[in-house]
Design a protein around this motif. Structure first.
Motif, PDB file in Angstrom:
ATOM      1  N   SER A  60       0.851  -1.347   0.138  1.00 46.70           N
ATOM      2  CA  SER A  60      -0.036   0.115   0.040  1.00 46.70           C
ATOM      3  C   SER A  60       0.841   1.163   0.050  1.00 46.70           C
ATOM      4  O   SER A  60       1.621   1.430   0.707  1.00 46.70           O
ATOM      5  N   GLU A  61       0.562   2.303  -0.833  1.00 46.98           N
ATOM      6  CA  GLU A  61       1.311   3.456  -0.943  1.00 46.98           C
ATOM      7  C   GLU A  61       0.918   4.311   0.278  1.00 46.98           C
ATOM      8  O   GLU A  61       1.581   5.274   0.522  1.00 46.98           O
ATOM      9  N   LYS A  62      -0.371   4.081   0.889  1.00 46.71           N
ATOM     10  CA  LYS A  62      -0.922   4.722   2.031  1.00 46.71           C
ATOM     11  C   LYS A  62       0.014   4.858   3.259  1.00 46.71           C
ATOM     12  O   LYS A  62       0.431   5.725   3.981  1.00 46.71           O
ATOM     13  N   ALA A  63       0.483   3.425   3.706  1.00 48.58           N
ATOM     14  CA  ALA A  63       0.998   3.133   5.006  1.00 48.58           C
ATOM     15  C   ALA A  63       2.166   2.054   4.609  1.00 48.58           C
ATOM     16  O   ALA A  63       1.523   1.022   4.099  1.00 48.58           O
ATOM     17  N   PHE A  64       3.177   2.136   5.228  1.00 42.64           N
ATOM     18  CA  PHE A  64       4.100   0.975   5.406  1.00 42.64           C
ATOM     19  C   PHE A  64       3.589   0.158   6.644  1.00 42.64           C
ATOM     20  O   PHE A  64       3.188  -0.946   6.676  1.00 42.64           O
ATOM     21  N   SER A  65       3.297   0.918   7.770  1.00 41.49           N
ATOM     22  CA  SER A  65       2.409   0.160   8.893  1.00 41.49           C
ATOM     23  C   SER A  65       2.108   1.240   9.869  1.00 41.49           C
ATOM     24  O   SER A  65       2.878   2.170  10.319  1.00 41.49           O
ATOM     25  N   ALA A  66       0.893   1.546  10.177  1.00 43.35           N
ATOM     26  CA  ALA A  66       0.577   2.517  11.007  1.00 43.35           C
ATOM     27  C   ALA A  66       0.541   2.251  12.412  1.00 43.35           C
ATOM     28  O   ALA A  66      -0.020   3.162  13.265  1.00 43.35           O
ATOM     29  N   GLY A  67       0.937   1.060  12.838  1.00 42.01           N
ATOM     30  CA  GLY A  67       1.267   0.692  14.308  1.00 42.01           C
ATOM     31  C   GLY A  67       0.663  -0.700  14.470  1.00 42.01           C
ATOM     32  O   GLY A  67       0.681  -1.460  13.738  1.00 42.01           O
ATOM     33  N   GLY A  68       0.208  -0.813  15.964  1.00 40.64           N
ATOM     34  CA  GLY A  68       0.069  -2.030  16.183  1.00 40.64           C
ATOM     35  C   GLY A  68      -1.333  -2.483  15.926  1.00 40.64           C
ATOM     36  O   GLY A  68      -2.223  -1.425  15.761  1.00 40.64           O
ATOM     37  N   ASP A  69      -1.747  -3.823  16.291  1.00 42.88           N
ATOM     38  CA  ASP A  69      -3.273  -4.241  16.277  1.00 42.88           C
ATOM     39  C   ASP A  69      -4.003  -3.739  17.302  1.00 42.88           C
ATOM     40  O   ASP A  69      -4.207  -4.491  18.350  1.00 42.88           O
ATOM     41  N   LEU A  70      -4.680  -2.606  17.401  1.00 39.76           N
ATOM     42  CA  LEU A  70      -5.223  -1.895  18.717  1.00 39.76           C
ATOM     43  C   LEU A  70      -6.404  -2.763  18.856  1.00 39.76           C
ATOM     44  O   LEU A  70      -7.101  -2.921  20.085  1.00 39.76           O
ATOM     45  N   SER A  71      -7.264  -3.169  18.062  1.00 38.03           N
ATOM     46  CA  SER A  71      -8.348  -3.785  18.251  1.00 38.03           C
ATOM     47  C   SER A  71      -8.282  -5.269  18.922  1.00 38.03           C
ATOM     48  O   SER A  71      -8.925  -5.379  19.911  1.00 38.03           O
ATOM     49  N   ALA A  72      -7.137  -5.813  18.581  1.00 36.00           N
ATOM     50  CA  ALA A  72      -6.821  -7.027  19.520  1.00 36.00           C
ATOM     51  C   ALA A  72      -6.462  -6.679  20.890  1.00 36.00           C
ATOM     52  O   ALA A  72      -6.869  -7.233  21.808  1.00 36.00           O
ATOM     53  N   MET A  73      -5.768  -5.758  21.169  1.00 36.18           N
ATOM     54  CA  MET A  73      -5.467  -5.272  22.513  1.00 36.18           C
ATOM     55  C   MET A  73      -6.560  -4.729  23.275  1.00 36.18           C
ATOM     56  O   MET A  73      -6.760  -5.162  24.291  1.00 36.18           O
ATOM     57  N   TYR A  74      -7.584  -4.049  22.430  1.00 39.56           N
ATOM     58  CA  TYR A  74      -8.811  -3.656  23.327  1.00 39.56           C
ATOM     59  C   TYR A  74      -9.533  -5.047  23.929  1.00 39.56           C
ATOM     60  O   TYR A  74     -10.034  -4.921  24.915  1.00 39.56           O
ATOM     61  N   HIS A  75      -9.420  -5.922  22.886  1.00 39.37           N
ATOM     62  CA  HIS A  75     -10.212  -7.158  23.292  1.00 39.37           C
ATOM     63  C   HIS A  75      -9.702  -7.742  24.456  1.00 39.37           C
ATOM     64  O   HIS A  75     -10.292  -8.240  25.568  1.00 39.37           O
ATOM     65  N   PHE A  76      -8.075  -7.912  24.580  1.00 42.32           N
ATOM     66  CA  PHE A  76      -7.543  -8.591  25.508  1.00 42.32           C
ATOM     67  C   PHE A  76      -8.099  -7.779  26.926  1.00 42.32           C
ATOM     68  O   PHE A  76      -8.027  -8.319  27.928  1.00 42.32           O
ATOM     69  N   GLY A  77      -7.816  -6.324  26.815  1.00 47.52           N
ATOM     70  CA  GLY A  77      -8.148  -5.499  28.031  1.00 47.52           C
ATOM     71  C   GLY A  77      -9.378  -5.542  28.485  1.00 47.52           C
ATOM     72  O   GLY A  77      -9.585  -5.881  29.698  1.00 47.52           O
TER      73      GLY A  77
END
Length: 345
Positions: A60-77
C-alpha cells in the motif's frame, strides 16, 4: 522459503529475503501473524548464505504500517486477558531487538505512514529509506500508551531534546525530519523505489542505494532545535507543559494542546522512558514494564475506545491532570515486571 499469508508475503528473490506487508485495509497494523512469521523468516535468512540482505515494504502506498493491532489489544483488555497482551508485546519486542542486531543489511522502505509498531519493524534496521510521502511518528501518549517497540531508545538518540518533544506530543515527521531525527538514513523519491528494489534484488548490494537517493530537504525540526531544547529540557512534564503555555509560537501551541489532551500516566512514564534506556535492550525492558501493566492499570483500553471503537475522541483518563497522578502509580508502572523482566539482549 516462501510464506504466503493474507497478512504478509515472505520470499527470496534474487539475493534478497523479501517481506511485503499485505494488511492494507487496516494500514498494515502489526499483529501476531506478522510478528511470528517475521521472526521465523529472519531467523532462517540470517543463516542462509544465498540471502545477502533483507528488504521489507508494504503493498500500500498509503502506509508502511500505522502501528500495532489496537483492536486485538482492546479485546484483551476488556476481557481481562492481560497475559495474551503481554505475550504479544514480549514477542514483538524480541523481534525489534532481532532486527537491530540482524547480521545482514536490513532495508525497510518507510514509505507512507510509519507509526508505533511500524516503527519497530523498520527504524531498527541498518539502511532505512524514507520518501517525500513518509509520515513517521510515535503518537502513543494520545491513546494511553508510551513510545514502545524500542521507540524510547530511538527518541533518546535524536538530536537535542527532540526525543522528549516527539515522544510527549506525538508530532509527525516527514521524510526529511525522520532523517534529521535519526529515524532514517536515506531519502529516495517514491518514483525511484521500484528501480531501487529491482537493483537490490539483482545485486544484493546495499551500496546501490546511493545511486537512487537524493539529499533530504531542510528539516523543520532542525530549524526549531534550539527552541525545542530550551523547553523540553525541563525537569518534569509539568514544567515542560507550563513553559509551552508561555510560548506563543505555533509549534509550541500545538505541542501544549497535544500534551493537554494526552494521558497523564502515559506522559509521565514517557519522559521516564525516553530519558532512561541507554541501550535498546534496556529501553525494551523499561517499555515492557509499563505495557505489561497498562491494560489493567493504565489508560490504554480507554484510549483505544475513544479513538478506534467509539471514535468519540473524548477519552476519560484515570486522572484528570498530571498533578493528580499518585507517585505510587508511577512506581507501579515502572517497577520490575511481574515474574521478572524478560531478556531482550
Amino acid at each position: 522459503m516462501v510464506v504466503a499469508e493474507e497478512d504478509l508475503r515472505a520470499r527470496v528473490e534474487g539475493r534478497v529475503g523479501y517481506i511485503t506487508l499485505t494488511r492494507g485495509k487496516v494500514l498494515n497494523a502489526v499483529n501476531r501473524t506478522i510478528v511470528d512469521r517475521m521472526t521465523e523468516v529472519l531467523a532462517a535468512w540470517a543463516e542462509d548464505p544465498t540471502v545477502a540482505l533483507v528488504m521489507i515494504d508494504a503493498d500500500s502506498e498509503k502506509a508502511f504500517s500505522a502501528g500495532g493491532d489496537l483492536s486485538a489489544m482492546y479485546h484483551f483488555g476488556k476481557s481481562g486477558d492481560y497475559q495474551s497482551g503481554n505475550d504479544f508485546w514480549r514477542d514483538e519486542y524480541r523481534l525489534n531487538a532481532m532486527i537491530d542486531r540482524f547480521p545482514k543489511p536490513y532495508v525497510p522502505f518507510m514509505d507512507g505512514i510509519v507509526m508505533g509498531g511500524g516503527v519497530g519493524i523498520s527504524a531498527h534496521g541498518s539502511h532505512r529509506i524514507v520518501t517525500e510521502h513518509s509520515v513517521v511518528a510515535m503518537p502513543e501518549c494520545a491513546i494511553g500508551l508510551i513510545p514502545d517497540v524500542g521507540g524510547s531508545y530511538l527518541l533518546r538518540q535524536a538530536p537535542g531534546r527532540l526525543g522528549e518533544y516527539l515522544g510527549l506530543t506525538g508530532t509527525r515527521m516527514n521524510g526529511a525530519d525522520a532523517v534529521y531525527a535519526k529515524f532514517a538514513d536515506h531519502y529516495v523519491p517514491r518514483e525511484r523505489l521500484a528501480d531501487l528494489k529491482a537493483r537490490l534484488i539483482e545485486t544484493g548490494d546495499v551500496g546501490e542505494i546511493s545511486r537512487f537517493e537524493v539529499a533530504a530537504p531542510a528539516s523543520d525540526l532542525e530549524a526549531r532545535l534550539f527552541d525545542i531544547a530550551r523547553i523540553f529540557s525541563g525537569p518534569t512534564v509539568e514544567a515542560i507543559r507550563d513553559m509551552l503555555a508561555e510560548d506563543e509560537a505555533e509549534w509550541a501551541l500545538k505541542a501544549h494542546e497535544a500534551i493537554s489532551k494526552a494521558s497523564p500516566i502515559s506522559l509521565l512514564c514517557t519522559l521516564w522512558a525516553v530519558r532512561g534506556g541507554r541501550s535498546l535492550p534496556e529501553a525494551l525492558r523499561n517499555e515492557y514494564r509499563f505495557v505489561s501493566r497498562v491494560l489493567e492499570h493504565g489508560d490504554f483500553v480507554e484510549g483505544i475506545r475513544a479513538v478506534i471503537i467509539d471514535k468519540d475522541r473524548n477519552p476519560k483518563w484515570r486522572y484528570a491532570a498530571l498533578e493528580a497522578v499518585p507517585q505510587c502509580t508511577l512506581c507501579q508502572m515502572t517497577a520490575e515486571a511481574e515474574g521478572g523482566d524478560p531478556d531482550f539482549g
